[in-house]
Design an enzyme around this catalytic site. Structure first.
Site, short mmCIF file in Angstrom:
data_model
loop_
_atom_site.label_atom_id
_atom_site.label_comp_id
_atom_site.label_asym_id
_atom_site.label_seq_id
_atom_site.Cartn_x
_atom_site.Cartn_y
_atom_site.Cartn_z
N PRO A 18 0.80 -1.16 -0.05
CA PRO A 18 -0.30 -0.02 0.01
C PRO A 18 0.87 1.30 0.04
O PRO A 18 0.26 2.26 -0.02
CB PRO A 18 -0.92 -0.06 1.24
CG PRO A 18 0.11 -0.89 2.19
CD PRO A 18 0.75 -1.79 1.45
N ASP A 41 2.61 0.93 -11.83
CA ASP A 41 1.43 1.94 -12.38
C ASP A 41 1.48 2.90 -11.09
O ASP A 41 2.52 3.24 -10.46
CB ASP A 41 -0.06 1.12 -12.28
CG ASP A 41 -0.01 0.65 -10.80
OD1 ASP A 41 -0.96 -0.61 -10.95
OD2 ASP A 41 0.00 0.79 -9.68
N LYS A 63 -2.25 4.54 -13.80
CA LYS A 63 -3.47 4.19 -13.82
C LYS A 63 -4.49 4.71 -12.98
O LYS A 63 -5.38 4.34 -12.85
CB LYS A 63 -3.77 2.62 -13.81
CG LYS A 63 -3.09 1.97 -14.89
CD LYS A 63 -4.08 0.84 -15.55
CE LYS A 63 -4.21 -0.15 -14.68
NZ LYS A 63 -4.70 -1.15 -15.01
N GLY A 94 0.38 -1.56 -7.21
CA GLY A 94 -0.14 -1.15 -5.61
C GLY A 94 -0.64 -2.14 -5.07
O GLY A 94 -1.49 -2.78 -5.77
N ILE A 99 -5.98 -8.07 -6.36
CA ILE A 99 -7.27 -7.52 -5.74
C ILE A 99 -7.44 -5.93 -6.60
O ILE A 99 -6.56 -5.11 -6.52
CB ILE A 99 -6.99 -7.00 -4.19
CG1 ILE A 99 -6.80 -8.42 -3.58
CG2 ILE A 99 -8.22 -6.32 -3.84
CD1 ILE A 99 -8.20 -8.89 -3.07
N ALA A 125 -4.58 -2.60 0.13
CA ALA A 125 -4.72 -1.32 0.57
C ALA A 125 -5.63 -1.84 2.04
O ALA A 125 -5.53 -0.96 3.00
CB ALA A 125 -5.41 -0.43 -0.22
N MET A 175 -11.59 2.60 -4.36
CA MET A 175 -12.07 3.52 -5.15
C MET A 175 -13.43 4.18 -5.03
O MET A 175 -14.00 4.07 -6.02
CB MET A 175 -11.91 2.80 -6.42
CG MET A 175 -10.54 2.21 -6.95
SD MET A 175 -10.52 1.15 -8.41
CE MET A 175 -11.01 -0.41 -7.70
N1 SAH Z 1 -4.25 -3.51 -6.06
C1 SAH Z 1 -4.69 -2.57 -5.15
C2 SAH Z 1 -5.73 -1.65 -5.40
C3 SAH Z 1 -5.75 -1.00 -6.48
S1 SAH Z 1 -7.17 -0.10 -6.72
C4 SAH Z 1 -4.51 -3.27 -3.49
O1 SAH Z 1 -4.71 -4.45 -3.62
O2 SAH Z 1 -4.69 -2.33 -2.80
C5 SAH Z 1 -6.88 1.47 -6.29
C6 SAH Z 1 -7.66 1.76 -4.90
O3 SAH Z 1 -6.99 1.16 -3.85
C7 SAH Z 1 -7.61 3.27 -4.51
O4 SAH Z 1 -8.57 3.85 -5.26
C8 SAH Z 1 -7.80 3.33 -2.91
O5 SAH Z 1 -9.21 2.83 -2.79
C9 SAH Z 1 -6.90 1.98 -2.67
N2 SAH Z 1 -5.71 2.10 -1.92
C10 SAH Z 1 -4.67 1.86 -2.81
N3 SAH Z 1 -3.50 2.27 -1.89
C11 SAH Z 1 -3.99 2.66 -0.92
C12 SAH Z 1 -3.47 3.41 0.33
N4 SAH Z 1 -2.20 3.62 0.33
N5 SAH Z 1 -4.48 4.10 1.10
C13 SAH Z 1 -5.72 4.09 0.90
N6 SAH Z 1 -6.38 3.49 -0.21
C14 SAH Z 1 -5.40 2.78 -1.02
#
Ligand code: SAH
Length: 257
Positions: A18, A41, A63, A94, A99, A125, A175
């Site tokens: 995250p 990304d 993205k 990320g 997920i 996240a 999101m």
């Molecule tokens: N694959 C990623 C999610 C990608 S979708 C995962 O598993 O976390 C992108 C969304 O993830 C963002 O819009 C937000 O809702 C969330 N997100 C990703 N990093 C974050 C962070 N550091 N803090 C809060 N929300 C986060």
């Protein structure tokens, strides 16, 4: 732990976690440090990209909603092209690649082209935010079901939201900033208590993290008033309530005595 092979081209779908570089897995860190090509990304923290060797090629396919630089088909084609040319591609995403990361689509594209794929999971996240905000997503007292939902998903109003939140359940929305109002309205319409506690975690695990709390009915206003920006995650359920944290702290103190 499987030993990543260097000889042939392949695609590694790698979760960058995250934000906080400390939350990389050892496997992800090893792959990043030795990569010749990293396709990443927009959510990947610069501190994580800084682990790459000096000569590595870094391609950003940012993205985030507002600055969409490369369509998914082109990303798929790039991965396939590089792997077929013999490169071991690190596709860095990320959180966790599977997920809401479109990792599934990229894996399918690679398989269809006969390209080998391996996946290095990452801390999603929801998991990072829960830890950083000390908000257990499950708790023997208050939640034994957790759902991860994409808030921008089409057909929002047709989803059975009532089944995902409420007593004994934690609902985590990725999101969901743009649709926070529609989500809160729908949940309340479906019978969820307007005072159900909610937390919004912005920039979870990063130095600038904010954790904002309030009742479900106040969620849209909270997002507006606090000017919450992406990336942020919304958690709905009893586990987000302050008293829960107080109880945890009390338990921790007890255990330490
Ligand atoms: N694959 C990623 C999610 C990608 S979708 C995962 O598993 O976390 C992108 C969304 O993830 C963002 O819009 C937000 O809702 C969330 N997100 C990703 N990093 C974050 C962070 N550091 N803090 C809060 N929300 C986060």
């Amino acid at each position: 732990m499987s030993n990543p092979s260097l000889d042939s081209g392949k695609v590694w779908l790698v979760g960058a976690g995250p934000g906080d570089p400390d939350l990389l897995t050892l496997r992800a860190a090893r792959l990043i440090m030795r990569a010749k090509l990293i396709v990443h990304d927009g959510l990947v923290d610069p501190a994580i990209l800084a682990l790459a060797q000096p000569g590595a090629r870094l391609i950003s396919v940012a993205k985030r909603r507002s600055r969409h630089t490369m369509p998914q088909e082109e990303i798929n084609a790039l991965l396939v092209h590089e792997a077929l040319a013999g490169t071991e591609v690190v596709r860095l995403k990320g959180g966790d690649p599977f997920i809401f990361g479109r990792g599934g689509e990229e894996a399918e594209a690679c398989h269809a082209a006969g390209v080998e794929v391996e996946v290095a999971p990452g801390i999603s996240a929801a998991i990072g935010a829960a830890a950083a905000a000390q908000m257990p997503l499950t708790h023997r007292r208050s939640a034994s079901i957790v759902s991860f939902v994409a808030g921008q998903c089409k057909g929002l109003s047709e989803q059975n939201w009532a089944g995902l939140a409420g007593q004994g359940r934690t609902l985590v929305i990725y999101m969901g900033l743009a649709t926070a109002e529609a989500i809160a309205d729908k949940l309340i319409e479906d019978g969820l208590a307007p005072d159900m506690p909610v937390a919004v975690v912005e920039n979870a695990t990063r130095p600038q993290m904010r954790v904002l709390r309030g009742p479900l009915a106040g969620l849209p206003d909270l997002v507006l008033r606090e000017k919450v920006k992406s990336p942020a995650i919304i958690v709905i359920g009893e586990v987000t309530a302050e008293p829960e944290i107080e109880q945890l702290r009390a338990l921790a103190l007890e255990a330490a005595e």
